[in-house]
Design an enzyme around this catalytic site. Structure first.
Site, PDB file in Angstrom:
ATOM      1  N   ALA A  15       0.842  -1.203   0.000  1.00  0.00           N
ATOM      2  CA  ALA A  15       0.000   0.000   0.000  1.00  0.00           C
ATOM      3  C   ALA A  15       0.877   1.252   0.000  1.00  0.00           C
ATOM      4  O   ALA A  15       0.589   2.230  -0.669  1.00  0.00           O
ATOM      5  CB  ALA A  15      -0.906  -0.004   1.222  1.00  0.00           C
ATOM      6  N   CYS A  16       1.950   1.208   0.770  1.00  0.00           N
ATOM      7  CA  CYS A  16       2.806   2.384   0.916  1.00  0.00           C
ATOM      8  C   CYS A  16       4.239   1.917   1.142  1.00  0.00           C
ATOM      9  O   CYS A  16       4.454   1.127   2.058  1.00  0.00           O
ATOM     10  CB  CYS A  16       2.321   3.221   2.092  1.00  0.00           C
ATOM     11  SG  CYS A  16       3.243   4.737   2.354  1.00  0.00           S
ATOM     12  N   PRO A  17       5.207   2.305   0.367  1.00  0.00           N
ATOM     13  CA  PRO A  17       5.186   3.374  -0.626  1.00  0.00           C
ATOM     14  C   PRO A  17       4.480   3.024  -1.925  1.00  0.00           C
ATOM     15  O   PRO A  17       4.236   3.918  -2.731  1.00  0.00           O
ATOM     16  CB  PRO A  17       6.673   3.638  -0.880  1.00  0.00           C
ATOM     17  CG  PRO A  17       7.351   2.352  -0.586  1.00  0.00           C
ATOM     18  CD  PRO A  17       6.560   1.733   0.525  1.00  0.00           C
TER      19      PRO A  17
ATOM     20  N   SER B 295       6.156   0.462   4.140  1.00  0.00           N
ATOM     21  CA  SER B 295       6.646   1.732   4.682  1.00  0.00           C
ATOM     22  C   SER B 295       7.856   1.524   5.580  1.00  0.00           C
ATOM     23  O   SER B 295       7.849   0.640   6.449  1.00  0.00           O
ATOM     24  CB  SER B 295       5.548   2.398   5.507  1.00  0.00           C
ATOM     25  OG  SER B 295       4.387   2.571   4.749  1.00  0.00           O
TER      26      SER B 295
END
Lengths: 78, 379
Positions: A15-17, B295
């Site tokens: 999802a992220c990054p 992340s």
């Protein structure tokens, strides 16, 4: 079409990054001539990634539907 | 012969892992059947999310720094002596002073570091808030800023992916309180073609930017800075003039990783579920050091630490381990000086931000103080 890929990044579920950022990261850190593939669960990666490659003048080799996920392959040409 | 656990790195990931292991393996540690050695390059531990608050004078620098020794369980041996070589073949870590640390289990939590030098002109022409020195310099630059355009640029890869947005919203509040909004233009840029990697966050940010008059350009990747002319040039071919440049520099992993042949740019190939270094059952990777496409954030390191500590403890005491990482990440997102939202997601669940509120902001401020309990493996 069969392409010899040097580096595959499996960004499915990221999802992220996110897969497009992974493509940018890989292209920035690769040597000229490297072929990079990013796998994504999001079809938009093939569209967004292709748009970015066009903007920066790098080569889009192919995009493909792998059945449940998508692949974008790019070559660093400069 | 005791089981020897070596942890490289005294950041969030390494510290939480070490303390959880010390708690899980207390009996084995006091009886001498297990030894935990932590090797780190710094005697002090910094709560890195605090830099954002240092910039705006919301936190004093000394409030986000503690001595590493004070955070560690007393049964953990601490060596402030940078690792210079990881020899996986012989299962030994060598340090700068020449010491050798043999291991049965190795946890690599060497983190990431900013490399502004990778963007020509950035060191000379830009500010950042990803280390203490940078945060203090930016704090002063903001105090002195007479007005003009502030450009926000983001390097790839970078940790704490919500920080650029938080910085932008907090800048808006800062100049609003100084009654300078009529003199300041905020110009935000982002590497991909929306305002944030997370689509729901990006979609939420668009009307917020419009409401606040924050300008933006997407598909903007810094290529070089002309510090004299105050211009940022992007890989995409555009140029952005600035009066003050606030940048998130690109990041790399620790030099010891690349120098030990474990991963280009300092990122280590990691199994997304077991967190093993791929092909190596005795080596685990935690936090920013992994090459996982998730992340690079404190919460990621925190959740991964629990998995790795549980796996090593179980392998030592039960002979097997089954606990797996599900990709969980939680990030608070400050949206002003008095409101915040948060996002959580994992490999299977996309994030859904909730409307910003004062309550979430207070939770974030509370967590800024409670972090030290997380580092100790309590929270």
């Amino acid at each position: 079409m069969s392409v010899a890929v040097d580096n595959t990044i499996d960004a499915r579920g990221s999802a992220c990054p996110g897969p497009t950022m992974e493509l940018i990261k890989a292209m920035k850190s690769s040597a000229v001539g490297t072929v990079v593939e990013v796998l994504s669960s999001d079809k938009m990666t093939t569209i967004d990634g292709a748009a970015w490659l066009k903007k920066v003048g790098q080569e889009l080799v192919e995009t493909s539907d792998k059945g449940g996920y998508w692949s974008i392959i790019a070559k660093k040409i400069k | 012969m005791p089981k020897r656990i070596v942890i490289i790195g005294g950041g969030a990931g390494g510290t939480i892992t070490a303390n959880l292991l010390a708690r899980n393996l207390y009996r084995q540690l006091v009886s001498g059947h297990v030894v935990i050695n932590m090797i780190t390059d710094k005697a002090e531990h910094v709560y890195q999310p605090g830099f954002l608050y240092v910039v705006f004078d919301k936190v004093r620098p000394d409030e986000i720094v503690r001595k590493q020794k004070e955070l560690l369980d007393q049964n953990i041996n601490l060596f402030v002596d940078p690792a210079v070589k990881i020899d996986k073949e012989n299962k030994i870590v060598r340090t700068q002073s020449g010491k050798e640390f043999p291991y049965d289990y190795l946890v690599i939590a060497t983190g990431s570091r900013i490399v502004p030098e990778d963007i020509p002109g950035l060191k000379e022409g830009g500010h950042w808030f990803y280390d203490m020195e940078g945060a203090k310099k930016l704090r002063q630059a903001l105090k002195d800023f007479p007005g003009g355009r502030i450009a926000i640029t983001v390097g790839v890869p970078h940790k704490c992916p919500v920080a650029p947005l938080e910085m932008t919203f907090m800048l808006y509040e800062y100049f609003k309180q100084k009654e300078m909004l009529d003199k300041v233009e905020l110009f935000y840029t982002y590497p991909i073609n929306r305002l944030h990697s997370l689509e729901p966050v990006a979609n939420w940010a668009v009307p917020e930017f419009e409401k606040k008059g924050i300008k933006s350009e997407t598909f903007f990747n810094m290529e070089e800075i002309d510090a004299e002319k105050k211009v940022v040039r992007s890989m995409e071919g555009s140029e952005l003039n600035y009066d003050l440049l606030i940048s998130v520099p690109p990041h790399k992993g620790a030099p010891v990783v690349a120098e030990s042949g474990l991963g280009k740019d300092g990122w280590i190939a990691t199994d997304k579920k077991t967190l093993h270094n791929e092909g190596s059952d005795s080596v685990y990777v935690v936090g920013d050091t992994t090459n996982l496409p998730i992340s690079k954030a404190g919460s990621t390191a925190h959740f991964e630490s629990h998995i790795v500590a549980e796996r090593i403890s179980s392998e030592i005491t039960e002979g097997y381990s089954e606990t797996e990482y599900d990709g969980k990440v939680i990030c608070f997102v400050e949206t002003s000086f008095d409101e915040a939202t948060y996002i959580w997601f994992n490999y299977k669940t996309p994030p859904t931000p909730v409307p910003p509120s004062k309550m979430i902001h207070w939770m974030k401020l509370g967590y800024n103080r409670l972090y030290w309990l997380s580092a100790k493996g309590i929270l």
